[in-house]
Design an enzyme around this catalytic site. Sequence first.
Site, PDB file in Angstrom:
ATOM      1  CB  SER A 147       4.885  -1.691  12.222  1.00  0.00           C
ATOM      2  OG  SER A 147       4.704  -0.262  12.413  1.00  0.00           O
ATOM      3  CG  ASN A 160      -1.811   1.272   1.288  1.00  0.00           C
ATOM      4  OD1 ASN A 160      -2.051   2.046   0.549  1.00  0.00           O
ATOM      5  ND2 ASN A 160      -2.531   1.379   2.401  1.00  0.00           N
TER       6      ASN A 160
END
Length: 237
Positions: A195, A6
Amino acid sequence: MKIVANFKANHTFKSTGEYLEKIEFFLRTHKIDSQIAVFPPFTAFPCKQNSLNVKFGAQNFYPVKSGSITGEIGFEQLNEFGIDSVLIGHSERRMLLKESQDIIANKFNFAKDNNFEIIYCIGEPLEIREDGINSILEYLFSQFYGIDTNYEKLVVAYEPIWAIGTGKSAVTKEIDEVLNALKEKIKTPLLYGGSVNINNVSSIVGLKNCDGVLVGSASLDVDNFCKIIEKIDNIKK
Ligand code: PGA
């Protein structure tokens, strides 16, 4: 495994083209079984014509074929580039752009009616996380309001808000607990996002009910993203 990059508001038409050249070379020269997808900014959609092994998707759209919606893009614009995969419910859109569950459900139904693959994001904020697993699950299931979880082209991405872009990934045990609970109710593939990086990806993807990852920051550098792909592909479940 499904591995999704993304880009958010990162990369340009030019740099996405260069990125794609490198990743296509990598996929040609390595035997990779995973499905790879990139969600670039709209301005980079023309790069899709050079992509053979990387699927393209849209980070956003407005649920119309076309029309008077200033600043948005609809089905016609996505269709022109052969985009048939969309991201819905990302926490940045829920929070920064104030997308309500009603708006999100509306987008979902439009995408479903048009036969798109939907990567549907859910995730809890820190205060809910601190309240324990029952609150987390209650919060997450409330994000399925108006969503047909039996849609055959649905992929759910669990992305705890406090782990997105913070460098603070959830620990494997926390992810495992949530993915297992989700899988009991929802039979679609489940991704984890928040993350994800080269150091934590193997333990995350090794979890029984993790079917892939949604990667933001760590996908922006193509060499780094290729290393993540390689690591995932080496995991035998
Ligand atoms: P991150 O973003 O990997 O930078 O945390 C993930 C996402 O928002 O999809």
